[in-house]
Design a protein around this motif. Structure first.
Motif, mmCIF file in Angstrom:
data_model
loop_
_atom_site.group_PDB
_atom_site.id
_atom_site.type_symbol
_atom_site.label_atom_id
_atom_site.label_comp_id
_atom_site.label_asym_id
_atom_site.label_seq_id
_atom_site.Cartn_x
_atom_site.Cartn_y
_atom_site.Cartn_z
ATOM 1 N N TYR A 274 -8.392 11.647 -14.428
ATOM 2 C CA TYR A 274 -6.999 11.215 -14.427
ATOM 3 C C TYR A 274 -6.863 9.845 -13.752
ATOM 4 O O TYR A 274 -6.023 9.027 -14.148
ATOM 5 N N ALA A 275 -7.721 9.577 -12.760
ATOM 6 C CA ALA A 275 -7.684 8.274 -12.093
ATOM 7 C C ALA A 275 -8.059 7.154 -13.060
ATOM 8 O O ALA A 275 -7.522 6.044 -12.977
ATOM 9 N N PHE A 276 -9.008 7.424 -13.970
ATOM 10 C CA PHE A 276 -9.318 6.422 -14.992
ATOM 11 C C PHE A 276 -8.070 6.103 -15.812
ATOM 12 O O PHE A 276 -7.825 4.953 -16.190
ATOM 13 N N PHE A 277 -7.284 7.139 -16.076
ATOM 14 C CA PHE A 277 -6.084 6.998 -16.898
ATOM 15 C C PHE A 277 -4.955 6.305 -16.137
ATOM 16 O O PHE A 277 -4.268 5.434 -16.672
ATOM 17 N N ALA A 278 -4.777 6.675 -14.858
ATOM 18 C CA ALA A 278 -3.597 6.235 -14.117
ATOM 19 C C ALA A 278 -3.829 5.055 -13.184
ATOM 20 O O ALA A 278 -2.873 4.325 -12.871
ATOM 21 N N LEU A 279 -5.053 4.830 -12.724
ATOM 22 C CA LEU A 279 -5.275 3.832 -11.687
ATOM 23 C C LEU A 279 -6.211 2.692 -12.086
ATOM 24 O O LEU A 279 -5.991 1.546 -11.676
ATOM 25 N N HIS A 281 -6.773 0.762 -14.538
ATOM 26 C CA HIS A 281 -6.345 -0.425 -15.268
ATOM 27 C C HIS A 281 -5.056 -1.037 -14.717
ATOM 28 O O HIS A 281 -4.447 -1.876 -15.372
ATOM 29 N N LEU A 282 -4.674 -0.642 -13.518
ATOM 30 C CA LEU A 282 -3.557 -1.286 -12.855
ATOM 31 C C LEU A 282 -3.950 -2.708 -12.445
ATOM 32 O O LEU A 282 -5.133 -3.023 -12.316
ATOM 33 N N PRO A 283 -2.977 -3.578 -12.198
ATOM 34 C CA PRO A 283 -3.301 -4.889 -11.632
ATOM 35 C C PRO A 283 -4.050 -4.712 -10.316
ATOM 36 O O PRO A 283 -3.797 -3.752 -9.575
ATOM 37 N N PRO A 284 -4.972 -5.611 -10.003
ATOM 38 C CA PRO A 284 -5.802 -5.452 -8.795
ATOM 39 C C PRO A 284 -5.002 -5.234 -7.518
ATOM 40 O O PRO A 284 -5.402 -4.427 -6.666
ATOM 41 N N ASP A 285 -3.888 -5.940 -7.361
ATOM 42 C CA ASP A 285 -3.127 -5.780 -6.125
ATOM 43 C C ASP A 285 -2.542 -4.377 -6.024
ATOM 44 O O ASP A 285 -2.462 -3.800 -4.931
ATOM 45 N N VAL A 289 -3.272 -1.176 -3.230
ATOM 46 C CA VAL A 289 -2.259 -0.363 -2.550
ATOM 47 C C VAL A 289 -2.580 1.117 -2.700
ATOM 48 O O VAL A 289 -2.518 1.886 -1.728
ATOM 49 N N TRP A 290 -2.940 1.518 -3.916
ATOM 50 C CA TRP A 290 -3.240 2.932 -4.135
ATOM 51 C C TRP A 290 -4.508 3.364 -3.403
ATOM 52 O O TRP A 290 -4.611 4.511 -2.945
ATOM 53 N N ARG A 291 -5.475 2.476 -3.264
ATOM 54 C CA ARG A 291 -6.658 2.807 -2.470
ATOM 55 C C ARG A 291 -6.243 3.109 -1.026
ATOM 56 O O ARG A 291 -6.735 4.063 -0.411
ATOM 57 N N THR A 292 -5.311 2.319 -0.505
ATOM 58 C CA THR A 292 -4.825 2.552 0.850
ATOM 59 C C THR A 292 -4.136 3.903 0.959
ATOM 60 O O THR A 292 -4.347 4.649 1.931
ATOM 61 N N LEU A 293 -3.311 4.235 -0.047
ATOM 62 C CA LEU A 293 -2.614 5.521 -0.018
ATOM 63 C C LEU A 293 -3.584 6.697 -0.100
ATOM 64 O O LEU A 293 -3.434 7.702 0.611
ATOM 65 N N PHE A 294 -4.585 6.589 -0.974
ATOM 66 C CA PHE A 294 -5.560 7.676 -1.089
ATOM 67 C C PHE A 294 -6.340 7.830 0.219
ATOM 68 O O PHE A 294 -6.581 8.957 0.673
ATOM 69 N N ASP A 295 -6.750 6.705 0.803
ATOM 70 C CA ASP A 295 -7.476 6.783 2.065
ATOM 71 C C ASP A 295 -6.628 7.470 3.138
ATOM 72 O O ASP A 295 -7.133 8.279 3.933
ATOM 73 N N HIS A 296 -5.344 7.177 3.139
ATOM 74 C CA HIS A 296 -4.463 7.731 4.173
ATOM 75 C C HIS A 296 -4.152 9.199 3.923
ATOM 76 O O HIS A 296 -4.337 10.045 4.814
#
Length: 339
Positions: A274-279, A281-285, A289-296
């Motif tokens: 699902y991450a391949f689908f949702a995350l 291909h997002l813009p790098p910035d 942000v989502w990497r920060t949220l997942f880490d937290h």
């Protein structure tokens, strides 16, 4: 290139459940367990001869058919991809087990035999009674043993979504293991086309092309290896990559897979898809942000993300009760239906 040799896997001569649970598994490192199945009747038969083992196995034969794979002699036992990565270089089929065993015996003298293997068959379904005479107390009795039988074949480095304890019954097996953090150096193949479920390394373990795959040298510097003989076992931690070479014209291997994750949870592999689908291909910035949220929130890099909330307000961040688990499952179902 000066390529480092893999280090030997740590070995144990005497292992019981207390050593496995108290020392080996907590270390999150692989281990070779020498001779833990030396008293198996199947191992004793194999040490006499391949024919003796086949006669012993046939005592338990049933009507069940098994999944088998085979490849032409040209692949030299290397079950892999075609050169263009568009297909696999072997075929799948089904067979009764007894004639498969007989064919393996006949082919031992062939100069260039067909590559053949039966893989991951649940033993109690195919050979009822075999596991009663050949078992181990190191693994919970609820874990069904599986069998792997074939001639001289090579399985590319890959990972399992389980912990793994494997026992050599007949033949010799060479294992080369890599820790999960070496994924960037192993050059994994496609997700959509795999020999057995999870991606495999597309580097030839015995003849690596370092011009094409230069980081594989770094992977080898973290690798561990061992050769096992009848009665020996290997413990492979969760998601460690492992390449396996069967070194004799007749090989028989038994393994146990298990996962201590709480029953009822979703599959992490599904979340990756699902991450391949949702995350991905997002813009790098936005990905940052989502990497920060997942880490937290998920990996709790900053500690408990809900410690400042009262228990009644923690929701999905709180203790995972059966009710909360079911609520999350229904939410995901609604999301899936909307895709």
């Amino acid at each position: 290139m000066d390529v480092p040799e893999p280090k030997p896997i740590r070995e144990y001569d005497e292992v019981d459940a207390s050593v496995l649970e108290g020392e080996i598994r907590p270390s999150r490192q692989p281990a070779v367990l020498r001779g833990i199945a030396a008293d198996w009747p199947a191992v004793a038969a194999a040490k006499k001869s391949d024919e003796s083992l086949v006669d012993y196995v046939k005592r338990f034969s049933s009507e069940a058919r098994v999944a088998a794979i085979r490849g032409p002699s040209e692949i030299a036992g290397h079950f892999f991809y075609t050169d263009d990565l568009k297909d696999l270089n072997f075929q799948r089929g089904q067979t009764a087990l007894d004639p498969f065993l007989d064919r393996l015996l006949r082919d031992r003298q062939a100069d260039a035999p067909m590559a053949m293997a039966v893989q991951s068959e649940i033993i109690p379904k195919v050979l009822p009674g075999f596991a009663d005479e050949n078992g181990t107390e190191l693994v919970n009795s609820s874990v069904a043993p599986r069998m792997w039988i074939g001639n001289r074949i090579h399985v590319a480095p890959h990972y399992d979504l389980f912990e793994n304890l494997g026992v050599v019954v007949a033949g010799r097996r060479k294992f080369t293991l890599f820790p999960p953090d070496q994924i960037a150096n192993l050059y994994a193949g496609p997700f959509e086309l795999t020999p057995a479920g999870t991606p495999i390394s597309i580097v030839n373990l015995n003849e690596p092309d370092f011009e094409r795959f230069p980081r594989f040298a770094d992977a080898l510097s973290s690798a561990q290896t061992a050769e096992l003989r009848p009665g020996d076992a290997i413990y492979i931690p969760y998601q460690w990559w492992h390449g396996v070479e069967s070194l004799e014209p007749f090989n028989f291997f038994v393994n146990y897979w298990w996962n201590d994750a709480r029953p009822g949870l979703g599959q992490p592999y599904d979340a990756l898809m699902y991450a391949f689908f949702a995350l991905k291909h997002l813009p790098p910035d936005q990905r940052d942000v989502w990497r920060t949220l997942f880490d937290h929130y998920v990996f709790e890099a900053n500690g408990d993300p809900a410690e400042h909330l009262p228990a009644h307000a923690r929701g999905v961040l709180g203790d995972l009760t059966p009710q909360l688990l079911e609520r999350m499952r229904m939410t995901l179902k609604q999301i899936a239906e909307g895709l």
